[in-house]
Design a protein around this motif. Structure first.
Motif, PDB file in Angstrom:
ATOM      1  N   GLU A  35     -29.334 -12.265   5.966  1.00  0.00           N
ATOM      2  CA  GLU A  35     -28.936 -11.092   4.282  1.00  0.00           C
ATOM      3  C   GLU A  35     -27.363 -12.462   3.146  1.00  0.00           C
ATOM      4  N   ASN A  36     -27.426 -12.333   2.700  1.00  0.00           N
ATOM      5  CA  ASN A  36     -26.699 -13.100   1.675  1.00  0.00           C
ATOM      6  C   ASN A  36     -26.797 -14.063   1.697  1.00  0.00           C
ATOM      7  N   GLY A  37     -28.328 -15.075   1.425  1.00  0.00           N
ATOM      8  CA  GLY A  37     -28.768 -16.231   1.504  1.00  0.00           C
ATOM      9  C   GLY A  37     -28.709 -17.088   2.685  1.00  0.00           C
ATOM     10  N   SER A  38     -28.510 -16.610   3.319  1.00  0.00           N
ATOM     11  CA  SER A  38     -28.308 -17.669   5.400  1.00  0.00           C
ATOM     12  C   SER A  38     -29.796 -17.290   5.631  1.00  0.00           C
ATOM     13  N   LYS A  92     -30.599 -20.153 -12.683  1.00  0.00           N
ATOM     14  CA  LYS A  92     -32.219 -19.998 -12.662  1.00  0.00           C
ATOM     15  C   LYS A  92     -32.005 -19.195 -10.846  1.00  0.00           C
ATOM     16  N   ASP A  93     -31.922 -19.974 -10.422  1.00  0.00           N
ATOM     17  CA  ASP A  93     -31.234 -20.012  -8.552  1.00  0.00           C
ATOM     18  C   ASP A  93     -30.451 -18.781  -8.090  1.00  0.00           C
ATOM     19  N   ILE A  94     -29.273 -18.863  -8.723  1.00  0.00           N
ATOM     20  CA  ILE A  94     -28.539 -17.710  -8.784  1.00  0.00           C
ATOM     21  C   ILE A  94     -29.078 -15.870  -9.404  1.00  0.00           C
ATOM     22  N   LYS A  95     -29.694 -16.033  -9.731  1.00  0.00           N
ATOM     23  CA  LYS A  95     -30.288 -14.767 -10.447  1.00  0.00           C
ATOM     24  C   LYS A  95     -31.921 -14.530  -9.102  1.00  0.00           C
ATOM     25  N   ALA A  96     -31.638 -15.236  -9.313  1.00  0.00           N
ATOM     26  CA  ALA A  96     -32.931 -15.329  -7.773  1.00  0.00           C
ATOM     27  C   ALA A  96     -32.548 -15.103  -6.484  1.00  0.00           C
ATOM     28  N   LYS A  97     -31.376 -15.149  -6.272  1.00  0.00           N
ATOM     29  CA  LYS A  97     -30.632 -15.765  -4.926  1.00  0.00           C
ATOM     30  C   LYS A  97     -31.121 -16.457  -3.883  1.00  0.00           C
ATOM     31  N   LYS A  98     -31.388 -17.531  -4.801  1.00  0.00           N
ATOM     32  CA  LYS A  98     -31.531 -18.624  -3.879  1.00  0.00           C
ATOM     33  C   LYS A  98     -30.475 -19.903  -3.478  1.00  0.00           C
ATOM     34  N   PRO A  99     -30.596 -20.194  -2.588  1.00  0.00           N
ATOM     35  CA  PRO A  99     -29.182 -21.177  -2.057  1.00  0.00           C
ATOM     36  C   PRO A  99     -29.397 -22.493  -3.518  1.00  0.00           C
ATOM     37  N   VAL A 100     -28.438 -23.350  -3.836  1.00  0.00           N
ATOM     38  CA  VAL A 100     -27.966 -24.238  -4.581  1.00  0.00           C
ATOM     39  C   VAL A 100     -26.680 -25.156  -4.558  1.00  0.00           C
ATOM     40  N   VAL A 290     -20.119 -28.195  -5.049  1.00  0.00           N
ATOM     41  CA  VAL A 290     -20.193 -26.296  -4.990  1.00  0.00           C
ATOM     42  C   VAL A 290     -21.436 -26.380  -4.700  1.00  0.00           C
ATOM     43  N   VAL A 291     -21.431 -24.852  -4.307  1.00  0.00           N
ATOM     44  CA  VAL A 291     -22.296 -23.481  -4.105  1.00  0.00           C
ATOM     45  C   VAL A 291     -21.820 -22.215  -4.429  1.00  0.00           C
ATOM     46  N   PRO A 292     -22.786 -21.609  -4.924  1.00  0.00           N
ATOM     47  CA  PRO A 292     -22.911 -19.825  -4.647  1.00  0.00           C
ATOM     48  C   PRO A 292     -21.741 -19.484  -2.837  1.00  0.00           C
ATOM     49  N   SER A 293     -21.431 -18.190  -3.924  1.00  0.00           N
ATOM     50  CA  SER A 293     -20.612 -17.919  -2.306  1.00  0.00           C
ATOM     51  C   SER A 293     -21.379 -17.377  -0.779  1.00  0.00           C
ATOM     52  N   TYR A 294     -22.456 -16.976  -1.863  1.00  0.00           N
ATOM     53  CA  TYR A 294     -23.428 -16.158  -0.790  1.00  0.00           C
ATOM     54  C   TYR A 294     -24.307 -16.941   0.231  1.00  0.00           C
ATOM     55  N   VAL A 295     -24.265 -18.747   0.066  1.00  0.00           N
ATOM     56  CA  VAL A 295     -24.637 -19.526   0.383  1.00  0.00           C
ATOM     57  C   VAL A 295     -23.816 -20.097   1.575  1.00  0.00           C
ATOM     58  N   ASP A 296     -24.224 -19.569   3.307  1.00  0.00           N
ATOM     59  CA  ASP A 296     -23.358 -19.355   4.882  1.00  0.00           C
ATOM     60  C   ASP A 296     -22.817 -21.141   4.931  1.00  0.00           C
ATOM     61  N   ILE A 297     -22.155 -21.817   4.626  1.00  0.00           N
ATOM     62  CA  ILE A 297     -21.733 -23.289   4.349  1.00  0.00           C
ATOM     63  C   ILE A 297     -20.927 -23.161   3.715  1.00  0.00           C
ATOM     64  N   HIS A 298     -19.818 -24.753   4.459  1.00  0.00           N
ATOM     65  CA  HIS A 298     -18.311 -24.291   4.434  1.00  0.00           C
ATOM     66  C   HIS A 298     -18.206 -25.808   3.713  1.00  0.00           C
ATOM     67  N   SER A 299     -18.415 -26.561   4.338  1.00  0.00           N
ATOM     68  CA  SER A 299     -18.147 -28.075   4.719  1.00  0.00           C
ATOM     69  C   SER A 299     -19.473 -28.838   4.341  1.00  0.00           C
ATOM     70  N   ILE A 300     -19.186 -29.734   3.183  1.00  0.00           N
ATOM     71  CA  ILE A 300     -20.437 -31.139   3.209  1.00  0.00           C
ATOM     72  C   ILE A 300     -20.390 -31.626   4.092  1.00  0.00           C
ATOM     73  N   GLU A 301     -20.220 -31.693   5.782  1.00  0.00           N
ATOM     74  CA  GLU A 301     -20.817 -31.924   6.940  1.00  0.00           C
ATOM     75  C   GLU A 301     -21.643 -30.918   7.173  1.00  0.00           C
ATOM     76  N   ASP A 302     -21.903 -29.214   6.355  1.00  0.00           N
ATOM     77  CA  ASP A 302     -23.131 -28.936   7.119  1.00  0.00           C
ATOM     78  C   ASP A 302     -24.232 -29.210   6.710  1.00  0.00           C
ATOM     79  N   LEU A 303     -24.290 -29.994   5.657  1.00  0.00           N
ATOM     80  CA  LEU A 303     -25.504 -30.213   5.457  1.00  0.00           C
ATOM     81  C   LEU A 303     -26.507 -31.105   6.394  1.00  0.00           C
ATOM     82  N   LYS A 304     -25.644 -31.935   6.855  1.00  0.00           N
ATOM     83  CA  LYS A 304     -25.710 -32.415   8.275  1.00  0.00           C
ATOM     84  C   LYS A 304     -26.855 -31.462   9.003  1.00  0.00           C
ATOM     85  N   LYS A 305     -26.786 -30.074   9.376  1.00  0.00           N
ATOM     86  CA  LYS A 305     -27.394 -29.569  10.829  1.00  0.00           C
ATOM     87  C   LYS A 305     -28.655 -29.567   9.937  1.00  0.00           C
TER      88      LYS A 305
END
Length: 305
Positions: A35-38, A92-100, A290-305
């Motif tokens: 749930e919540n886009g994770s 478009k991606d928020i409507k589909a509940k997709k990460p962006v 910037v990301v939608p709040s349902y995307v379960d990341i919090h920092s630019i550093e999380d993009l390396k995971k």
């Protein structure tokens, strides 16, 4: 014997149920959806390692290219486009509940319409809070003191700007939204033009980048300069480079769309001796990823995971 057989059957059934439950749980993990886009997949795989940007000349694009380098995001691509294309992809991606992931800034109407969050920037690539400055050509103060004094006085808040941006996003023409705001806030307008002597049809050129915030501010300035101070104003929508070059060369009288000290730092360093910086017309503005709040990341550093 019958009791023993019945007992063995019960044990077998319990084993089957246990295996079924385990398989069900691992199947959910294999699917990777929660749930919540994770997702069990990395955020990079979910968005094809793409950051949705705007026009290539924008300062935020330069900052994002630097962020990709500073944070070691070698697999990531910054997609060039426009502000309108970026917000269309976001919708478009928020409507589909997709990460962006997008390049974002405030003030902007999308923060009112959607539940969004900035990614933390521990390396401060995007800097601290910025300001939007008004920059004028050399000699404007002597040539057009009425326009110069008005532009020097002009400053407002992100909430005030947001009223115009929201009206435009909801379908109003920018010039109509600016006119309505000025008519609804006569006290604010009068603060900016008090005791200024109107002219009679003198020509004035403004330039601005095609950001929703700058569309709002420039249309408001154009309305007041024309309807209250008597100028005939041409407003030129250009990219950041030509915007600064035009003011520095004297081909454009002023812009109220200079983001400092970071976003347009290169242009200010290049042209600081050829323009007059009238100071901030808005403070506390911000840029970043910037990301939608349902995307379960919090920092630019999380993009390396």
């Amino acid at each position: 014997m019958k009791k023993q057989s019945k007992w063995l059957m019960l044990l077998g059934l319990a084993g089957v149920l246990t295996l079924s439950a385990c398989n069900s749980g691992s199947g959910g993990a294999d699917n990777g959806n929660t749930e919540n886009g994770s997702s069990a997949e990395s955020i990079g795989k979910q968005v094809n390692h793409e950051i949705i940007g705007i026009d290539p000349g924008a300062g935020i694009m330069k900052a994002t290219s630097k962020a990709i380098e500073e944070y070691g995001l070698s697999d990531w691509k910054l997609i060039e486009g426009s502000g309108a294309a970026m917000t269309a992809t976001l919708a478009k991606d928020i409507k589909a509940k997709k990460p962006v992931i997008i390049t974002g800034w405030t003030p902007h109407w999308m923060f009112s319409k959607y539940d969004l969050k900035y990614l933390d920037d521990p390396k401060k690539v995007y800097g601290e809070a910025e300001e939007i400055h008004t920059v004028a050509r050399k000699g404007l103060k002597e040539d057009e003191p009425t326009a110069y004094e008005f532009l020097d006085r002009f400053e407002w808040t992100s909430d005030e700007m947001g009223e115009i941006m929201t009206a435009i996003e909801e379908g109003a023409k920018p010039e109509d939204a600016a006119k309505k705001w000025a008519e609804d806030h006569p006290d604010r307008v009068n603060e900016w033009i008090k005791d200024l002597k109107p002219v009679s049809g003198k020509k004035l050129k403004l330039s601005y980048v095609a950001w929703d915030s700058e569309i709002a501010s420039t249309n408001l300035l154009q309305y007041i300069l024309q309807e209250k101070l008597g100028y005939k104003v041409t407003a030129l929508q250009v990219e950041a480079g030509p915007m600064w070059t035009g003011v520095a060369n004297g081909d454009v009288d002023a812009t109220a769309a200079a983001w400092l000290p970071l976003t347009h730092a290169d242009y200010m360093d290049k042209y600081k001796d050829k323009v007059d910086d009238l100071g901030a017309n808005m403070t506390g503005v911000k840029t970043g990823l910037v990301v939608p709040s349902y995307v379960d990341i919090h920092s630019i550093e999380d993009l390396k995971k």
